[in-house]
Motif scaffolding. Structure first.
Motif, PDB file in Angstrom:
ATOM      1  N   ILE A 186      61.803   2.475  24.711  1.00 56.69           N
ATOM      2  CA  ILE A 186      61.397   2.345  25.986  1.00 56.69           C
ATOM      3  C   ILE A 186      61.948   0.621  26.313  1.00 56.69           C
ATOM      4  N   GLU A 187      61.607   0.555  27.450  1.00 55.53           N
ATOM      5  CA  GLU A 187      61.269  -0.695  28.578  1.00 55.53           C
ATOM      6  C   GLU A 187      59.897  -1.126  27.578  1.00 55.53           C
ATOM      7  N   GLU A 188      60.726  -2.592  27.151  1.00 53.87           N
ATOM      8  CA  GLU A 188      59.234  -3.554  26.321  1.00 53.87           C
ATOM      9  C   GLU A 188      57.925  -3.425  27.605  1.00 53.87           C
ATOM     10  N   ASP A 189      58.551  -3.520  28.893  1.00 48.91           N
ATOM     11  CA  ASP A 189      56.716  -3.980  29.747  1.00 48.91           C
ATOM     12  C   ASP A 189      56.393  -2.176  29.794  1.00 48.91           C
ATOM     13  N   ASP A 190      57.185  -1.163  29.441  1.00 50.14           N
ATOM     14  CA  ASP A 190      56.019   0.115  29.147  1.00 50.14           C
ATOM     15  C   ASP A 190      55.539  -0.287  28.550  1.00 50.14           C
ATOM     16  N   ALA A 191      55.630  -0.773  27.614  1.00 47.31           N
ATOM     17  CA  ALA A 191      55.142  -0.258  25.996  1.00 47.31           C
ATOM     18  C   ALA A 191      53.875  -0.137  25.811  1.00 47.31           C
ATOM     19  N   ASP A 192      52.969  -1.237  26.623  1.00 47.46           N
ATOM     20  CA  ASP A 192      51.165  -1.081  26.625  1.00 47.46           C
ATOM     21  C   ASP A 192      50.114   0.091  26.936  1.00 47.46           C
ATOM     22  N   GLU A 193      51.697   0.248  27.867  1.00 45.29           N
ATOM     23  CA  GLU A 193      50.689   1.629  29.147  1.00 45.29           C
ATOM     24  C   GLU A 193      51.174   2.950  27.717  1.00 45.29           C
ATOM     25  N   ALA A 194      52.393   2.872  27.522  1.00 42.50           N
ATOM     26  CA  ALA A 194      52.982   3.962  26.460  1.00 42.50           C
ATOM     27  C   ALA A 194      51.565   4.391  25.550  1.00 42.50           C
ATOM     28  N   VAL A 195      51.117   3.242  24.841  1.00 37.67           N
ATOM     29  CA  VAL A 195      50.649   3.562  24.086  1.00 37.67           C
ATOM     30  C   VAL A 195      48.942   3.876  24.119  1.00 37.67           C
ATOM     31  N   ARG A 196      48.809   3.508  25.184  1.00 37.82           N
ATOM     32  CA  ARG A 196      47.590   3.916  26.007  1.00 37.82           C
ATOM     33  C   ARG A 196      47.176   4.891  26.352  1.00 37.82           C
ATOM     34  N   SER A 197      48.635   5.750  27.351  1.00 39.23           N
ATOM     35  CA  SER A 197      48.283   7.136  27.134  1.00 39.23           C
ATOM     36  C   SER A 197      48.214   7.957  25.747  1.00 39.23           C
ATOM     37  N   ALA A 200      85.951  -1.268  19.721  1.00 35.14           N
ATOM     38  CA  ALA A 200      85.212  -0.180  20.543  1.00 35.14           C
ATOM     39  C   ALA A 200      84.822  -0.865  22.298  1.00 35.14           C
ATOM     40  N   ASP A 201      84.031  -0.252  23.098  1.00 33.85           N
ATOM     41  CA  ASP A 201      83.288  -0.801  24.683  1.00 33.85           C
ATOM     42  C   ASP A 201      81.688  -1.063  23.855  1.00 33.85           C
ATOM     43  N   VAL A 202      81.460  -1.998  24.052  1.00 30.31           N
ATOM     44  CA  VAL A 202      80.789  -2.308  24.012  1.00 30.31           C
ATOM     45  C   VAL A 202      79.091  -3.009  24.548  1.00 30.31           C
ATOM     46  N   LYS A 203      77.726  -2.743  25.018  1.00 29.96           N
ATOM     47  CA  LYS A 203      77.246  -3.920  25.310  1.00 29.96           C
ATOM     48  C   LYS A 203      76.176  -3.121  25.428  1.00 29.96           C
ATOM     49  N   TYR A 204      74.985  -4.367  25.133  1.00 28.05           N
ATOM     50  CA  TYR A 204      73.999  -4.527  24.196  1.00 28.05           C
ATOM     51  C   TYR A 204      72.724  -4.505  26.261  1.00 28.05           C
ATOM     52  N   GLU A 205      71.463  -4.650  25.704  1.00 29.10           N
ATOM     53  CA  GLU A 205      70.884  -5.015  26.673  1.00 29.10           C
ATOM     54  C   GLU A 205      69.268  -5.492  25.497  1.00 29.10           C
ATOM     55  N   GLY A 206      68.394  -6.371  25.957  1.00 26.40           N
ATOM     56  CA  GLY A 206      67.381  -6.720  24.988  1.00 26.40           C
ATOM     57  C   GLY A 206      66.613  -6.684  26.243  1.00 26.40           C
ATOM     58  N   ARG A 207      65.413  -6.612  25.570  1.00 25.49           N
ATOM     59  CA  ARG A 207      63.093  -6.103  26.021  1.00 25.49           C
ATOM     60  C   ARG A 207      63.475  -4.786  26.119  1.00 25.49           C
ATOM     61  N   LYS A 208      63.664  -4.671  24.977  1.00 14.22           N
ATOM     62  CA  LYS A 208      63.246  -3.316  24.675  1.00 14.22           C
ATOM     63  C   LYS A 208      62.181  -2.587  23.458  1.00 14.22           C
ATOM     64  N   ALA A 209      61.440  -1.682  23.341  1.00 16.37           N
ATOM     65  CA  ALA A 209      60.439  -1.506  22.453  1.00 16.37           C
ATOM     66  C   ALA A 209      60.626  -0.612  21.697  1.00 16.37           C
ATOM     67  N   LEU A 210      60.518  -0.275  20.918  1.00 19.92           N
ATOM     68  CA  LEU A 210      60.673   1.034  20.094  1.00 19.92           C
ATOM     69  C   LEU A 210      58.826   1.264  19.462  1.00 19.92           C
ATOM     70  N   VAL A 211      58.380   2.389  20.262  1.00 22.27           N
ATOM     71  CA  VAL A 211      56.581   3.076  19.970  1.00 22.27           C
ATOM     72  C   VAL A 211      57.298   3.820  18.480  1.00 22.27           C
ATOM     73  N   CYS A 212      56.590   3.963  17.823  1.00 20.67           N
ATOM     74  CA  CYS A 212      56.552   4.209  16.966  1.00 20.67           C
ATOM     75  C   CYS A 212      54.969   5.633  16.493  1.00 20.67           C
ATOM     76  N   MET A 213      55.242   6.183  16.279  1.00 23.68           N
ATOM     77  CA  MET A 213      53.575   7.495  16.127  1.00 23.68           C
ATOM     78  C   MET A 213      53.708   7.739  14.000  1.00 23.68           C
ATOM     79  N   VAL A 214      52.734   7.923  13.825  1.00 21.63           N
ATOM     80  CA  VAL A 214      53.112   8.068  12.203  1.00 21.63           C
ATOM     81  C   VAL A 214      52.156   8.676  12.178  1.00 21.63           C
ATOM     82  N   GLY A 215      52.255   9.856  11.024  1.00 24.03           N
ATOM     83  CA  GLY A 215      51.121  10.620  10.586  1.00 24.03           C
ATOM     84  C   GLY A 215      51.707  11.540  10.045  1.00 24.03           C
ATOM     85  N   GLU A 216      51.235  11.944   8.502  1.00 22.40           N
ATOM     86  CA  GLU A 216      51.813  13.098   7.309  1.00 22.40           C
ATOM     87  C   GLU A 216      51.604  14.492   8.198  1.00 22.40           C
ATOM     88  N   ASP A 217      50.057  14.791   8.786  1.00 20.00           N
ATOM     89  CA  ASP A 217      50.676  15.617   9.540  1.00 20.00           C
ATOM     90  C   ASP A 217      51.324  16.771  10.674  1.00 20.00           C
TER      91      ASP A 217
END
Ligand code: ADP
Ligand code: ASP
Ligand code: MG
Length: 493
Positions: free
Chosen positions: A453-464, A400-417
């Motif tokens: 999200i973009e890696e550069d936004d990750a810290d701000e996302a966590v704080r918010s 297929a047609d493929v493109k890839y982009e780096g410098r991403k971050a995965l934010v993961c919120m965890v909780g059973e509740d």
């Protein structure tokens, strides 16, 4: 009545002693003379409580990074640079030995051993500078010096402080396959070896001290369990010996509601389930190696995460069933250095077997996929940014047609509740409405909500997100006091 510490008794069947505790100390807990002296005091405290410790130590802080840097320098032909790193490390280990072992005889034996090890490391580095190639197998050999040295120094320091410590070579106990740099443990062999090598010592009330992270394949060639793998060693040994508990001693008060380096307001999580902790570790909370929980779960051994600089703090208890919590989430993890791969194939996508062809490509390249989202004509996947991405993209482009982009971050919120609560996703995305979200997933386990999200936004996302979800913490589960201590200790350390 006898006075003094009550020593652990052997259990009825004469196998493992009762009160067996595996105590793993991370790099900062053995980083220098003071840290090792604190560690000795912590272990003494457990012996005084009648416990039988097995001690697993990491390399002194940052040593593994520096060893791998020396190896990389040598393999690029910079022999002088590589040997200079090794010489600085030799000085640091000699200084630790000198600071910890006052008796001249003991100290000179230890310093001789340190010198022998660095002489042999220097030979490897010189060899690399000739061959100009660093294989995963040699990278593991070089990295292994960190734990091989720290475990010797810690064992000697313990003896000097009246603990009956004996060094045990982890490579004779932790047996793995030959997947260098991320070797998989062979559980049955480890169980047998741990029982053969460690139980006799424990029965004589000795304290085995061994390196984490390092292991060997069945032929005895040195392997490692992957970066941060000393936690995993602690859990493997705990599982192999059916320990009563596993303690992970580190430089923060426990598992926090977010990485305190990123979010100074982070709270200590007092109690968390195995499932939640595993999810957090997998999705980037560096405080635990992702595989740590497995051996503990198999035998239902409670794990505690504790702070070696703040021993009075109760840390985090990881247990099979966590109590109900008013907050939907326990913690926010972030995994950085990720890439998104977009695969677009207008007609074939939903045809039978197409996705399996795509996944077969990732499998061939031994590349783990974190998140997947599909539409009628496209699949987007996220993977660790790694050197094989161009090759993976080339293989996928056959389909297929493929493109890839780096410098991403995965934010993961965890909780059973979060199970069964309505409107959580809306609250999450409202808290980060100023940030561009690329992909969203709610894990099948129903205890995590992740987005890319973009890696550069990750810290701000966590704080918010932290500000939105932990402003009124459930005090049965979170400790608001830890907020202050963690920040102060970090600033001091
Ligand atoms: P060690 O050398 O003891 O294994 P690590 O550096 O591997 O220690 O892990 C501890 C670090 O993990 C902390 O200093 C902290 O910055 C980071 N960390 C990331 N996420 C979390 C979290 N949720 N809770 C606590 N610490 C976290
Ligand atoms: N020393 C190894 C590392 O830095 C293992 C560990 O510390 O857990 O990755
Ligand atoms: Mg670690």
């Amino acid at each position: 009545m006898p006075t003094g510490p009550r020593r652990a008794r052997s259990s009825e069947n004469g196998k493992a002693p009762m009160n067996l505790v595996v105590m793993k100390f991370g790099g900062t807990s053995v980083e220098d003379t003071d840290a090792i002296a604190r560690t000795a005091a912590i272990v003494k405290g457990r012996v005084a409580q009648g416990k039988s410790p097995v001690v697993v130590v990491s390399a002194m802080a940052k040593v593994t990074d520096q060893l791998l840097r020396a190896a990389a320098c040598a393999a690029q032909g910079d022999r002088t640079g590589a040997l200079a790193i090794s010489s600085r490390l030799r000085g640091r280990h000699r200084d630790a030995a000198a600071g910890l072992i006052p008796s001249p005889q003991e100290c000179s034996t230890l310093v001789d051993l340190i010198d022998q090890r660095f002489d042999s490391l220097d030979e490897v580095l010189r060899g690399l500078a000739v061959l100009l190639e660093l294989t995963p197998r040699i990278a593991d050999l070089v990295a292994s010096y960190g734990e091989r040295l720290s475990s010797r120094i810690v064992a000697a320091a313990f003896r000097e402080r009246g603990l009956d410590a004996v060094h045990a070579d982890a490579r004779e106990i932790v047996v793995t396959d030959s997947e260098f740099q991320r070797a998989a443990p062979l559980d049955a062999v480890i169980e047998k070896r741990a029982q053969e090598k460690l139980l006799p010592l424990l029965r004589e009330h000795k304290i085995p001290v061994m390196g984490g992270f390092i292991a060997a394949n069945e032929a005895g060639v040195t392997t490692t369990l992957g970066r941060g793998g000393s936690d995993f060693t602690g859990a493997l040994i705990g599982g192999a010996l059916s320990a009563d508990s596993i303690e992970i001693w580190t430089d923060v008060d426990g598992i926090m509601t977010a990485d305190p380096r990123v979010c100074p307001d982070a709270l200590r999580v007092k109690v968390i389930s195995f499932e939640e902790a595993a999810e957090l570790a997998y999705f980037g909370a560096k405080v635990l190696h992702p595989a740590t929980i497995l051996p503990a779960v198999k035998k239902n051994i409670p794990v505690a995460v504790l702070n070696s600089r703040n021993v009075r703090c109760e840390g985090t208890r990881i247990v099979s069933l966590a109590p109900h919590c008013r907050s939907p989430f326990k913690s926010i993890a972030v995994k950085k250095k990720l890439s998104i791969i977009d695969i677009v194939a207008s007609r074939m996508l939903m045809t039978h077997g197409y996705l399996s062809q795509i996944f077969a490509v990732f499998d061939r390249h031994k590349c783990a996929v974190d998140m997947v989202s599909t539409s009628e004509v496209s699949v987007s996947l996220t993977v660790d940014s790694n050197a094989s991405l161009p090759a993976i993209a080339a293989d996928l482009s056959q389909l297929a047609d493929v493109k890839y982009e780096g410098r991403k971050a995965l934010v993961c919120m965890v909780g059973e509740d979060i199970r069964g609560q309505n409107g959580i996703a809306a609250q999450v995305f409202n808290a980060i409405r100023h940030i561009n979200v690329r992909m969203i997933s709610q894990g099948a386990s129903e205890i995590n909500m992740s987005f890319m999200i973009e890696e550069d936004d990750a810290d701000e996302a966590v704080r918010s997100l932290h500000a939105a979800f932990f402003k009124d913490p459930d005090l049965a589960v979170f400790d608001a006091e830890a907020r202050k201590t963690a920040v102060e200790l970090k600033a001091g350390g």
